[in-house]
Scaffold this active site. Structure first.
Site, PDB file in Angstrom:
ATOM      1  N   GLN A  68      12.868   2.908  -8.140  1.00 30.55           N
ATOM      2  CA  GLN A  68      11.789   2.058  -8.654  1.00 30.55           C
ATOM      3  C   GLN A  68      11.136   2.658  -9.891  1.00 30.55           C
ATOM      4  O   GLN A  68      10.818   3.842  -9.931  1.00 30.55           O
ATOM      5  CB  GLN A  68      10.712   1.835  -7.583  1.00 30.55           C
ATOM      6  CG  GLN A  68       9.669   0.805  -8.006  1.00 30.55           C
ATOM      7  CD  GLN A  68       8.600   0.585  -6.962  1.00 30.55           C
ATOM      8  OE1 GLN A  68       7.661   1.366  -6.869  1.00 30.55           O
ATOM      9  NE2 GLN A  68       8.731  -0.476  -6.160  1.00 30.55           N
ATOM     10  N   CYS A  98       1.343  -1.666  -7.640  1.00 24.55           N
ATOM     11  CA  CYS A  98       0.540  -0.477  -7.383  1.00 24.55           C
ATOM     12  C   CYS A  98      -0.931  -0.747  -7.712  1.00 24.55           C
ATOM     13  O   CYS A  98      -1.258  -1.157  -8.833  1.00 24.55           O
ATOM     14  CB  CYS A  98       1.042   0.704  -8.199  1.00 24.55           C
ATOM     15  SG  CYS A  98       0.044   2.208  -7.964  1.00 24.55           S
ATOM     16  N   LYS A 139       8.733  -5.895  -7.217  1.00 24.75           N
ATOM     17  CA  LYS A 139       7.758  -5.956  -6.126  1.00 24.75           C
ATOM     18  C   LYS A 139       6.402  -6.321  -6.713  1.00 24.75           C
ATOM     19  O   LYS A 139       5.975  -5.735  -7.710  1.00 24.75           O
ATOM     20  CB  LYS A 139       7.671  -4.633  -5.379  1.00 24.75           C
ATOM     21  CG  LYS A 139       6.791  -4.716  -4.130  1.00 24.75           C
ATOM     22  CD  LYS A 139       6.711  -3.408  -3.375  1.00 24.75           C
ATOM     23  CE  LYS A 139       5.886  -3.617  -2.095  1.00 24.75           C
ATOM     24  NZ  LYS A 139       5.544  -2.341  -1.437  1.00 24.75           N
ATOM     25  N   HIS A 168       4.093  -8.088  -1.452  1.00 27.97           N
ATOM     26  CA  HIS A 168       3.078  -7.436  -0.623  1.00 27.97           C
ATOM     27  C   HIS A 168       1.923  -8.424  -0.529  1.00 27.97           C
ATOM     28  O   HIS A 168       1.266  -8.713  -1.525  1.00 27.97           O
ATOM     29  CB  HIS A 168       2.641  -6.125  -1.269  1.00 27.97           C
ATOM     30  CG  HIS A 168       1.636  -5.363  -0.458  1.00 27.97           C
ATOM     31  ND1 HIS A 168       1.495  -4.005  -0.548  1.00 27.97           N
ATOM     32  CD2 HIS A 168       0.713  -5.760   0.449  1.00 27.97           C
ATOM     33  CE1 HIS A 168       0.528  -3.606   0.268  1.00 27.97           C
ATOM     34  NE2 HIS A 168       0.047  -4.667   0.879  1.00 27.97           N
ATOM     35  N   GLY A 200       3.788  -6.090   4.261  1.00 25.66           N
ATOM     36  CA  GLY A 200       2.368  -5.901   4.506  1.00 25.66           C
ATOM     37  C   GLY A 200       1.976  -6.051   5.959  1.00 25.66           C
ATOM     38  O   GLY A 200       2.232  -7.087   6.570  1.00 25.66           O
ATOM     39  N   GLU A 201       1.375  -4.993   6.532  1.00 25.59           N
ATOM     40  CA  GLU A 201       0.814  -5.004   7.889  1.00 25.59           C
ATOM     41  C   GLU A 201       1.827  -5.329   8.981  1.00 25.59           C
ATOM     42  O   GLU A 201       1.496  -5.974   9.978  1.00 25.59           O
ATOM     43  CB  GLU A 201      -0.363  -5.987   7.971  1.00 25.59           C
ATOM     44  CG  GLU A 201      -1.594  -5.532   7.210  1.00 25.59           C
ATOM     45  CD  GLU A 201      -2.157  -4.194   7.701  1.00 25.59           C
ATOM     46  OE1 GLU A 201      -2.422  -4.039   8.909  1.00 25.59           O
ATOM     47  OE2 GLU A 201      -2.321  -3.290   6.848  1.00 25.59           O
ATOM     48  N   ARG A 224       4.086   1.622   6.259  1.00 24.55           N
ATOM     49  CA  ARG A 224       3.438   2.563   7.175  1.00 24.55           C
ATOM     50  C   ARG A 224       3.830   2.329   8.627  1.00 24.55           C
ATOM     51  O   ARG A 224       3.865   3.276   9.424  1.00 24.55           O
ATOM     52  CB  ARG A 224       1.918   2.466   7.016  1.00 24.55           C
ATOM     53  CG  ARG A 224       1.383   3.057   5.713  1.00 24.55           C
ATOM     54  CD  ARG A 224      -0.096   2.782   5.544  1.00 24.55           C
ATOM     55  NE  ARG A 224      -0.348   1.336   5.450  1.00 24.55           N
ATOM     56  CZ  ARG A 224      -1.548   0.783   5.590  1.00 24.55           C
ATOM     57  NH1 ARG A 224      -2.602   1.545   5.854  1.00 24.55           N
ATOM     58  NH2 ARG A 224      -1.696  -0.524   5.466  1.00 24.55           N
TER      59      ARG A 224
END
EC number: 1.3.1.-
Length: 321
Positions: A68, A98, A139, A168, A200-201, A224
């Site tokens: 990336q 970002c 992205k 995202h 996302g999430e 995450r």
């Protein structure tokens, strides 16, 4: 279904890519962003971020890694993309998501979501600069302060030549605060003809199932959630195949990977970074494994590499016995 491993600066680097792809379930990884500011980077910089380039752009488990780039100058981005392309990446991904202030202040990352025409120029310049067979993807977030331009930004990426788009589902202003607005992704999908990946999430199998249903995307990017639960991708696949709960990764299963992670950290990172990286991962693992809570509390005050190595070896022996 396609499952991608997200780029996460300062967390999901080549070390964790190696370990998480050994656990399995991931189809493709994306590297941490390589920041392009105003110079032509030497090969050693690309290799520092993506050492998998020396292995056919794959992790040791054989999972492809896409490199990336982050920047806002079309000419400089194109020149660096061409140099990167010569190293044989699986593809090149462009970061328009970002939220870091230092990046946005210089017009990079999510800041470009305010200027769709500049996004199109960057993507088109990179697409022209690299061989036709090399995928170029992008992205994005849903916007900078709001979502008014999300369709235009997605179309700009497509029109510039991006072959895939990861969304995202938050704006820059949202940062990383829950929730992720998966319900807005269909508007992006309707605006473009290229594949769209939802991000996302996604922390659990149930999250993944709801994200697919709400977003309409069959491809998901895990961040995450996959770091906190290294078996998440496998569990999502098992549930998708009607075998929910049949492919979970227990704490005892994870301990050899924890030892591998520590060895890779010691081999590849500066001494001052090593203990902190282990604590960082254990801190996230506490979300999924009660045993990680005890491990984190034990290692939290340790700094000596040899002492940590002995502790990990003892932890493995304890699990085996």
């Amino acid at each position: 279904m396609t499952l991608l491993l997200a780029p996460m600066e300062g967390l999901l680097d080549f070390v964790l890519r190696d370990v998480l792809t050994r656990v399995g379930g991931v189809d493709r990884c994306v590297s941490e962003f390589i920041r392009i500011t105003g110079s032509l980077l030497p090969d050693k910089v690309f290799l520092r971020y993506v050492p998998e380039l020396l292995n056919g752009s794959r992790t040791l488990a054989g999972v492809p890694v896409r490199a990336q780039l982050l920047g806002s100058d079309p000419v400089c981005m194109a020149e660096n993309a061409a140099r990167l392309a010569a190293l044989g990446p699986e593809g090149i991904d462009l970061n328009f998501g970002c939220p870091a202030k230092v990046v946005n202040r210089h017009g990079g990352g999510a800041a470009l979501l305010q200027e769709p025409e500049r996004i199109a120029a960057v993507v088109a310049a990179v697409r022209r600069a690299v061989p036709a067979h090399l995928p170029v993807s992008a992205k994005m977030r849903l916007g900078f302060n709001d979502t008014r331009l999300m369709r235009e930004c997605a179309q700009a990426m497509q029109d510039g030549g991006a072959a895939e788009l990861v969304v995202h589902a938050r704006t820059k202003a949202d940062g990383y605060r829950p929730p992720a607005y998966w319900e807005l992704i269909p508007q992006v999908r309707d605006a473009v003809r290229i594949p769209v990946v939802a991000n996302g999430e996604i922390w659990t199998v149930e999250d993944a199932q709801r994200c697919r249903a709400v977003s309409g995307c069959d491809a998901l990017m895990l961040g995450r959630g996959a770091v906190a639960d290294p078996g998440l991708a496998r569990a999502i696949r098992a549930a998708d195949a009607g075998r929910a709960g049949s492919d979970t990764v227990q704490w005892a299963d994870l301990l050899p990977q924890l030892a591998t992670f520590w060895q890779l950290v010691c081999d590849g990172l500066e001494p001052r970074q090593r203990a902190g990286r282990l604590k960082q991962w254990l801190n996230l693992l506490r979300c999924r494994y009660p045993e990680a809570e005890l491990a984190f509390e034990h290692v939290r005050t340790l700094t000596d590499q040899r002492e940590i190595t002995r502790w990990i070896a003892a932890l493995q022996l304890q699990a085996q016995g």
